[in-house]
Design an enzyme around this catalytic site. Structure first.
Site, PDB file in Angstrom:
ATOM      1  N   ASP A 206       0.848  -1.198   0.000  1.00 28.91           N
ATOM      2  CA  ASP A 206       0.000   0.000   0.000  1.00 28.91           C
ATOM      3  C   ASP A 206       0.881   1.244   0.000  1.00 28.91           C
ATOM      4  O   ASP A 206       2.095   1.165   0.225  1.00 28.91           O
ATOM      5  CB  ASP A 206      -1.006   0.005   1.164  1.00 28.91           C
ATOM      6  CG  ASP A 206      -0.325  -0.153   2.524  1.00 28.91           C
ATOM      7  OD1 ASP A 206       0.814   0.306   2.665  1.00 28.91           O
ATOM      8  OD2 ASP A 206      -0.950  -0.737   3.428  1.00 28.91           O
ATOM      9  N   LYS A 229      -4.153   1.014  -3.801  1.00 33.84           N
ATOM     10  CA  LYS A 229      -5.545   0.564  -3.672  1.00 33.84           C
ATOM     11  C   LYS A 229      -6.430   1.807  -3.707  1.00 33.84           C
ATOM     12  O   LYS A 229      -6.251   2.698  -2.891  1.00 33.84           O
ATOM     13  CB  LYS A 229      -5.667  -0.128  -2.314  1.00 33.84           C
ATOM     14  CG  LYS A 229      -6.736  -1.137  -2.206  1.00 33.84           C
ATOM     15  CD  LYS A 229      -6.581  -2.008  -0.974  1.00 33.84           C
ATOM     16  CE  LYS A 229      -6.136  -1.284   0.290  1.00 33.84           C
ATOM     17  NZ  LYS A 229      -6.098  -2.126   1.472  1.00 33.84           N
ATOM     18  N   ARG A 231     -10.528   3.517  -4.277  1.00 34.46           N
ATOM     19  CA  ARG A 231     -11.955   3.435  -4.542  1.00 34.46           C
ATOM     20  C   ARG A 231     -12.277   4.698  -5.347  1.00 34.46           C
ATOM     21  O   ARG A 231     -12.213   5.806  -4.818  1.00 34.46           O
ATOM     22  CB  ARG A 231     -12.724   3.428  -3.217  1.00 34.46           C
ATOM     23  CG  ARG A 231     -14.133   2.906  -3.312  1.00 34.46           C
ATOM     24  CD  ARG A 231     -14.824   2.970  -1.955  1.00 34.46           C
ATOM     25  NE  ARG A 231     -14.149   2.197  -0.914  1.00 34.46           N
ATOM     26  CZ  ARG A 231     -14.279   0.893  -0.725  1.00 34.46           C
ATOM     27  NH1 ARG A 231     -15.098   0.211  -1.490  1.00 34.46           N
ATOM     28  NH2 ARG A 231     -13.624   0.269   0.231  1.00 34.46           N
ATOM     29  N   SER A 260      -5.107  -9.593   9.296  1.00 36.90           N
ATOM     30  CA  SER A 260      -6.064 -10.516   8.669  1.00 36.90           C
ATOM     31  C   SER A 260      -5.454 -11.181   7.436  1.00 36.90           C
ATOM     32  O   SER A 260      -5.936 -12.208   6.978  1.00 36.90           O
ATOM     33  CB  SER A 260      -7.319  -9.755   8.253  1.00 36.90           C
ATOM     34  OG  SER A 260      -6.991  -8.861   7.204  1.00 36.90           O
TER      35      SER A 260
HETATM   36  C1  R5P Z   1      -1.334  -0.990   7.694  1.00 30.96           C
HETATM   37  O1  R5P Z   1      -1.076   0.206   7.616  1.00 30.96           O
HETATM   38  C2  R5P Z   1      -0.291  -2.003   8.022  1.00 30.96           C
HETATM   39  O2  R5P Z   1       0.977  -1.619   7.589  1.00 30.96           O
HETATM   40  C3  R5P Z   1      -0.650  -3.356   7.434  1.00 30.96           C
HETATM   41  O3  R5P Z   1      -0.689  -3.224   6.019  1.00 30.96           O
HETATM   42  C4  R5P Z   1      -2.018  -3.810   7.916  1.00 30.96           C
HETATM   43  O4  R5P Z   1      -2.084  -3.741   9.315  1.00 30.96           O
HETATM   44  C5  R5P Z   1      -2.261  -5.239   7.448  1.00 30.96           C
HETATM   45  O5  R5P Z   1      -3.519  -5.629   7.871  1.00 30.96           O
HETATM   46  P1  R5P Z   1      -4.270  -6.868   7.223  1.00 30.96           P
HETATM   47  O6  R5P Z   1      -3.314  -8.020   7.211  1.00 30.96           O
HETATM   48  O7  R5P Z   1      -5.452  -7.066   8.134  1.00 30.96           O
HETATM   49  O8  R5P Z   1      -4.690  -6.467   5.836  1.00 30.96           O
END
Ligand code: R5P
Length: 349
Positions: A206, A229, A231, A260
């Site tokens: 991201d 990502k 929307r 997750s």
């Molecule tokens: C978000 O800013 C973090 O760096 C991780 O990308 C995020 O915590 C990952 O979460 P999940 O595995 O639930 O998509």
């Protein structure tokens, strides 16, 4: 009401951690061979005893004898069973699941050490929970990362040693010296052992993780790509745009936390759709809550590599596409340098 042994006892030195390989232990012991062990005490909470034991092994030290137990109503009771007066004490405790219990345990251990006249108390948090709540996402919401930092500070810690904070500026939430270590050197060593580096593209899953991914790409001389990502309009589903060249490449996704697993699995699909040969992921903190392990098993990811900053569950240990790297030698070296008043940053730059 006498405390009951309903939680694992923290007093005995156990076996070497399963996640520290024989070679790593040998290398770490060789480094300290012939040197006097630093004059420090290592104390373990219950959140990640295998890591605490592995760190103690690397330092050629026993874990300090202590019990961390529960009263019948689940209040926490701590008793340090050896003298710590005038000592430089390091408490190893990740504030991972169950975050509130592990945090409270840490605060009570700090209090016990302070009242036992320890000279200096360092809270070693291989994983600093609540870090994702580092700003107000909306009106009338808390900044829990700052609250947790205040609690650790107020409980009586003199220093904090942590690893890959979710956001580097969380360091500033503490009013005591805070060292933020990086797992990158451990990951780079693993990548060098397994891959031809010029085949690789480092990918941030991201936009928020670009700085971290760029840092790793620079260390291994690889190019960088970003999964963006978006929307486009409210009510429409998110579109994954890939910025950078991944066609015909092996992609290494880099992030601090896998929770997750959604972010990683979606990014892996987007990269394969753009022609990547295979996708691996290197993450520091394997939070892996809910059905994350099965989601990752069923995903397009070839391998997920995490560290033992959070104690791997049984499901993680047996998962065929998850591998665990130990950060014990790195944490041990940082503890030794802190105790000896040597540079910690020179471990990374
Ligand atoms: C978000 O800013 C973090 O760096 C991780 O990308 C995020 O915590 C990952 O979460 P999940 O595995 O639930 O998509």
């Amino acid at each position: 009401m006498p405390p009951q042994d309903v939680v694992k006892e923290s007093s005995k030195r156990g076996q070497r951690a399963a996640t520290l390989s024989a070679e790593e232990t040998q290398a770490a012991s060789a480094r300290v061979k012939g040197q006097r062990p630093p004059k420090i005490k290592i104390l373990a909470g219950n959140s990640n005893r295998p890591l605490a034991e592995a760190i103690a092994t690397c330092l050629n030290l026993p874990l300090t004898r202590a019990t961390v137990r529960r009263f019948a109503d689940m209040e926490i009771f701590v008793e340090i069973q050896e003298n710590v007066r005038g000592e430089d004490v390091f408490i190893i405790q990740s504030t991972s699941f169950p975050a509130n219990d592990n945090l409270m345990e840490l605060l009570i251990i700090i209090d016990a050490l302070k009242r036992a006249s320890a000279k200096r108390i360092t809270a070693v948090l291989p994983y600093f929970g609540y870090a994702r709540q580092d700003r107000k996402p909306g009106p009338r919401t808390p900044i829990s990362a700052k609250l947790v930092a205040n609690l650790i500070d107020k409980a009586g810690a003199d220093r904090v040693l942590t690893l890959d904070l979710h956001a580097a500026q969380i360091q500033g939430f503490f009013d005591i010296p805070t060292d933020n270590l990086f797992a990158a050197p451990v990951m780079v060593r693993d990548l060098e052992e397994r891959f031809k580096l010029d085949d690789l593209v480092v990918v941030s899953p991201d936009v928020g993780g670009v700085v971290r991914a760029r840092g790793l790409a620079k260390r291994i001389g690889a190019s960088l790509a970003i999964v963006d990502k978006r929307r486009e309009r409210a009510g429409e589903s998110e579109v994954m745009n890939v910025i950078g060249e991944v066609d015909g490449k092996r992609c290494i996704l880099i992030d601090d936390i896998v929770d997750s697993g959604g972010t990683l699995c979606n990014a892996a699909e987007a990269l394969l759709a753009k022609g990547a040969i295979e996708v691996m992921a290197y993450l520091t903190h394997g939070v892996l809550s809910g059905g994350a392990v099965s989601r990752i098993a069923a995903s397009a990811l070839k391998t997920l590599v995490i560290t033992d900053s959070i104690q791997p569950t049984e499901a993680v240990r047996v998962a065929s596409n998850i591998r665990v790297l130990s950060i014990a030698p790195l944490m041990a070296e940082a503890i030794k340098r802190t105790a000896n008043e040597q540079s910690v940053s020179s471990l990374f730059y």
